[in-house]
Design a protein around this motif. Structure first.
Motif, PDB file in Angstrom:
ATOM      1  N   SER A  13       0.882  -1.173   0.000  1.00  0.00           N
ATOM      2  CA  SER A  13       0.000   0.000   0.000  1.00  0.00           C
ATOM      3  C   SER A  13       0.916   1.218   0.000  1.00  0.00           C
ATOM      4  N   TYR A  14       1.082   1.931   1.090  1.00  0.00           N
ATOM      5  CA  TYR A  14       1.951   3.093   0.936  1.00  0.00           C
ATOM      6  C   TYR A  14       3.360   2.883   1.424  1.00  0.00           C
ATOM      7  N   HIS A  17       6.651   3.036  -1.165  1.00  0.00           N
ATOM      8  CA  HIS A  17       7.545   4.146  -1.476  1.00  0.00           C
ATOM      9  C   HIS A  17       8.721   4.218  -0.518  1.00  0.00           C
TER      10      HIS A  17
ATOM     11  N   VAL C  54      -6.720  12.629 -10.030  1.00  0.00           N
ATOM     12  CA  VAL C  54      -7.791  11.933  -9.316  1.00  0.00           C
ATOM     13  C   VAL C  54      -7.429  10.469  -9.059  1.00  0.00           C
ATOM     14  N   PHE C  55      -7.745   9.993  -7.846  1.00  0.00           N
ATOM     15  CA  PHE C  55      -7.603   8.571  -7.524  1.00  0.00           C
ATOM     16  C   PHE C  55      -8.950   8.123  -6.964  1.00  0.00           C
ATOM     17  N   SER C  56      -9.464   7.012  -7.476  1.00  0.00           N
ATOM     18  CA  SER C  56     -10.815   6.601  -7.076  1.00  0.00           C
ATOM     19  C   SER C  56     -10.859   5.412  -6.129  1.00  0.00           C
ATOM     20  N   GLY C  57      -9.719   5.098  -5.524  1.00  0.00           N
ATOM     21  CA  GLY C  57      -9.725   3.897  -4.681  1.00  0.00           C
ATOM     22  C   GLY C  57      -9.533   4.125  -3.187  1.00  0.00           C
ATOM     23  N   LEU C  58      -9.842   5.315  -2.695  1.00  0.00           N
ATOM     24  CA  LEU C  58      -9.654   5.531  -1.260  1.00  0.00           C
ATOM     25  C   LEU C  58     -10.870   4.986  -0.517  1.00  0.00           C
ATOM     26  N   VAL C  59     -10.999   3.664  -0.589  1.00  0.00           N
ATOM     27  CA  VAL C  59     -12.162   2.975  -0.023  1.00  0.00           C
ATOM     28  C   VAL C  59     -11.734   2.095   1.156  1.00  0.00           C
ATOM     29  N   LEU C  71      -5.707  -0.945   4.972  1.00  0.00           N
ATOM     30  CA  LEU C  71      -5.140   0.341   4.585  1.00  0.00           C
ATOM     31  C   LEU C  71      -5.284   0.542   3.087  1.00  0.00           C
ATOM     32  N   ALA C  73      -4.315   3.828   0.227  1.00  0.00           N
ATOM     33  CA  ALA C  73      -3.622   5.112   0.233  1.00  0.00           C
ATOM     34  C   ALA C  73      -3.591   5.727  -1.152  1.00  0.00           C
ATOM     35  N   ALA C  74      -3.580   7.055  -1.186  1.00  0.00           N
ATOM     36  CA  ALA C  74      -3.429   7.808  -2.434  1.00  0.00           C
ATOM     37  C   ALA C  74      -2.075   8.501  -2.354  1.00  0.00           C
ATOM     38  N   THR C  75      -1.104   7.925  -3.058  1.00  0.00           N
ATOM     39  CA  THR C  75       0.229   8.525  -3.076  1.00  0.00           C
ATOM     40  C   THR C  75       0.601   8.726  -4.547  1.00  0.00           C
ATOM     41  N   THR C  77       2.222   7.162  -6.611  1.00  0.00           N
ATOM     42  CA  THR C  77       2.183   6.022  -7.552  1.00  0.00           C
ATOM     43  C   THR C  77       0.788   5.739  -8.096  1.00  0.00           C
ATOM     44  N   ALA C  89      -2.650  10.990   0.988  1.00  0.00           N
ATOM     45  CA  ALA C  89      -3.732  10.629   1.895  1.00  0.00           C
ATOM     46  C   ALA C  89      -3.828   9.120   2.040  1.00  0.00           C
TER      47      ALA C  89
ATOM     48  N   LEU D 111      -5.619  18.536  -1.098  1.00  0.00           N
ATOM     49  CA  LEU D 111      -6.033  17.187  -1.459  1.00  0.00           C
ATOM     50  C   LEU D 111      -7.441  17.033  -0.911  1.00  0.00           C
ATOM     51  N   GLY D 137     -15.043   8.042  -2.109  1.00  0.00           N
ATOM     52  CA  GLY D 137     -14.013   7.091  -2.513  1.00  0.00           C
ATOM     53  C   GLY D 137     -12.990   7.747  -3.438  1.00  0.00           C
ATOM     54  N   ASP D 138     -13.374   8.893  -3.993  1.00  0.00           N
ATOM     55  CA  ASP D 138     -12.440   9.615  -4.860  1.00  0.00           C
ATOM     56  C   ASP D 138     -11.631  10.622  -4.047  1.00  0.00           C
ATOM     57  N   VAL D 139     -10.451  10.868  -4.553  1.00  0.00           N
ATOM     58  CA  VAL D 139      -9.574  11.890  -3.990  1.00  0.00           C
ATOM     59  C   VAL D 139      -9.104  12.723  -5.171  1.00  0.00           C
ATOM     60  N   ILE D 140      -9.062  14.053  -5.023  1.00  0.00           N
ATOM     61  CA  ILE D 140      -8.566  14.900  -6.114  1.00  0.00           C
ATOM     62  C   ILE D 140      -7.618  15.941  -5.542  1.00  0.00           C
ATOM     63  N   VAL D 141      -6.536  16.199  -6.273  1.00  0.00           N
ATOM     64  CA  VAL D 141      -5.542  17.158  -5.783  1.00  0.00           C
ATOM     65  C   VAL D 141      -5.593  18.438  -6.614  1.00  0.00           C
TER      66      VAL D 141
END
Lengths: 210, 210, 210, 210, 210, 210
Positions: A13-14, A17, C54-59, C71, C73-75, C77, C89, D111, D137-141
């Motif tokens: 996951s994170y 990195h 945009v990342f759509s997997g922060l579930v 866990l 995460a939106a990093t 990658t 996040a 974010l 579920g989405d995240v946007i920066v």
């Protein structure tokens, strides 16, 4: 097995990195050009070994004329693990009556650890010269960018270790800047008020074009 | 005299700033609190002397139990001229079978110069431990923030000098963090999976509340 | 038309740089290696779309043994638009009696937003442990580099969102550093004073070499 | 006892600095002025408690006219432990048809974590507008410094959490900058080409001097 | 009224910080000491006026012997709004055959805009001197920290404007560093290999102790 | 010869790094992409000439409709030696009744040197507009990120030189951001409360999609 699965789940996951070179370290790939910040790109972590963090040559340097000083250094070019860490080291061996000539490190402060003998260390600001005689057990710092020098004031040789706050510290030696290049004698004279005879004499010593 | 007039005219235009402590250096006024960047306010330049840039106690430290290691250091608190320069130095004397326990410097990389004896130095990343046996003439760097240790692997004492990339390097000793404070045994156990008996045994050693 | 001409004239002088990715943003080209600052080179702006931001997997993440924590995460990658922006996040779902194990982020501070349930959050400095029970509506910050943990102290599951001050935050899990690699049991024992039996027990759990 | 002695000996050499607030954290002393970097001086560590790292008011904010949006935030002024850590958080509740008006954060990237409802988020560069409809579920920066907005495009209210890369993020609201101050109507007209009638209409709305 | 209420509600949440001096600007309170980064603390925003951002003396400076150069500058001490913004300006008027002597700015790059006349500008690196004759319409940059000079090579006076990348740029004039202080003639001789007669001659000119 | 040998010995130890472009300067290789910090990779020093540090086009720019302003600039794209030095320059010629429209530089402060004519310069913060009429001999600074403008308030043309604290300053022109792209009229209206008729009128002027 659950634990192992956990480990990889966690890492994937994170944590991932955390294991890329740029997060924990960035060993220099010396085959690539430096970037504007003066560091090298990172070598792939799979190619990194503990030896990238070790340099085995910080030994006595043979004193050379005209200043009777020997120098060995551990910087990013021989210790690639230093890349991006803003630190480097040097060993300076100064023969009897030897001198580290007037110079500056535009991008690094220097911390001198006196190891053997007795030396006079000095640095200069526009208002004042700061000069001190130091001996083993003493440490003296030269702030970044200031012109400084070391003189062996003892009866025997002197040995010091210097730590610098850059992984590839530049060094601007006064005599090489003014007398070691192709800057004309007349320009040096007009911009420093040094006598032309003096300039020519030192250009001859330091290889500058007349 | 014209020259002198020139000098002051020149200094009094924009040179003036060059001579204020913050431009050429900023010797710590240790009587004031640190700022968020971890540095101290500047002592007035008129009160600065060359001795603010010198520390004379980087001598052998008496090895102490339980790790049989002695430490002396030159940081901003005893060498105020280091303030803002991101460099510091330490001398570590390690007795026979002595150890510098597992610790990290969250805000500093460390460059270890081996001076006497033979030591094993190691640092750990999430994927790998980097371990090396080093001896006089060797230099090894520990990247910022990584957990690391030193073990005296030689027949006699070992002496190393460390340069750190901070003027007030923090040190987080594993045993002090986990066993030297008031964190409850049950919390340490639940968050590390260490056995409670083990935790209590080390809390007793390192002075933590049971 | 004049206006349009103006626009381009204006853009083509120094505005031009405003439209290059590095000035307004630098979407990561993940196919290239990170640089020493831990960021990726910029993807050509012509290839950038809003989806790079945009990342759509922060579930919800599925809790895993042994800590019963999930866990996502939106990093950088999975959200390349984060590149160079020093923010990321994570969503952490903690099962009943679950725990986020003792760990640190060497290069990031963390701001935890508690969303559901009740948790105990703690971080450790060399002098003191800071521990607090928090619930929905609360926010708690863990300063950069400090060892910290989370324990689900409520009757049901707990959900928190974490913001981190790095686009590729590293995570150093205490158990993985000490027991998940090839560092020998004797070295861990000598440098931490943990008992060898304890070390071997946890090496078995976390996949470290005996 | 030896161990304890060791601990203090160790702490009193260079560990000491690790325990000063500026090394591990710097809780804001809000009674003192900010420094040029935008941070507050450090509160004495002896006065720091875990509550300095916690804020308990990140709850629903009452939507206000004219944009029908409610906002609560955790920044250094109500969460002093954030000082110097370059992170902050906000909760935004947007009523039906509500809007977070066009604005920018000159010193922070944002974010956005979408929690409830459906929203349109957009940011603008000199060459292009980046607009996206996002949901839970989405995240946007939103990259630092760019003009951006949020529109509630769903049937019900929308809830988002924003993380910002500054502990005291500024916000420049387009309408407040142009129509909420004492800048004369003629100057706004000449420098934006907006019609004077339009400017006066909005100055009336946002409290600017005619 | 709702709008006004909204404005204050909005401002009083996280906008508030946007209006504190440190976020949008930090006008120097010159009555307080500089901090380690070389900037002054912020004057209270209520006391800030537009005049803090304006300096009205960037006019012709009277050329002085021995270099026949006049200088006026706008730096943080006469333009306090520059504080923390890393920029400053200078006007240099050079009489016929005049010279800006060899000097460096340890902490600033310089961008020279040639306005009147013809000049020779040069800067030196350890390997090479970069020298160019420039005239009105030309701009030349001198990288941070490098020794440089300007010579009036035209028939009449020369006027240039310099922009520097520091709000309080230091200037290290070669002759003042070596011949304008209390550094002894023998030390200068030993560390530069300049002849003692030459050193004494220039010490007399620049006010240094013999 | 010894001296020469010394020079090379000295250079070949740690001086070597001083002569690599990244230490003394980093001339942009414009053929390569910018990095996340907004700078270009370094051109090989062997290919660097003094002309990389000179730009000869900072001349009068032809004023263009609709604002009757002409602009020429020296930034990294036409003066590659600026790379990494955080400085740039522009010349602005403003015709009678001309205007530099409302804009901001998200990443640069600006120092305006007034050279000819009389102008009104203003910048805006969330609480106040700072406006001043300035003339030759005056210098005014616009802090980084703030919306600002210039109006020619004199009888004749006006000429100013601007120094910016970035080598590739971005410029966000208010009208281009709101009316020069494909952001829909309804979104602009909802997020700024501008009337749709006004928006369409300016979109027509600035080339935005209706």
């Amino acid at each position: 097995m659950n634990i192992i699965f956990f480990v990889f789940a966690f890492l994937s996951s994170y944590t991932f990195h955390a294991v890329s070179c740029a997060t924990d370290f960035c060993v220099a790939d010396l085959s690539l050009p430096k970037n504007p910040s003066g560091h090298y790109p990172c070598k792939a972590e799979t190619k990194v070994t503990v030896n990238d963090f070790v340099f085995s040559g910080l030994v006595e340097g043979k004193p050379e004329a005209p200043f009777n000083v020997g120098l060995t250094a551990a910087t990013v070019t021989n210790l690639p693990g230093l890349n991006g860490l803003d630190i480097a080291a040097a060993r300076v061996d100064i023969g009897v009556n030897g001198t580290v000539p007037m110079h500056s490190h535009p991008d690094a402060s220097e911390l001198l650890i006196i190891f053997e003998g007795e030396i006079i260390v000095g640095f200069i600001t526009p208002t004042k010269a700061y000069v001190k005689t130091v001996k083993p057990g003493d440490v003296i710092v030269i702030p970044k960018g200031l012109l400084h020098f070391v003189i062996n004031s003892g009866a025997g040789k002197a040995v010091t270790f210097g730590a610098l706050s850059s992984s590839s510290p530049g060094v601007h030696v006064h005599d090489l800047l003014l007398f070691g290049n192709d800057l004309s004698t007349s320009i040096v004279a007009q911009t420093t008020l040094l006598d032309e005879a003096q300039i020519k004499k030192l250009k001859a010593k330091f290889g500058g074009k007349a």
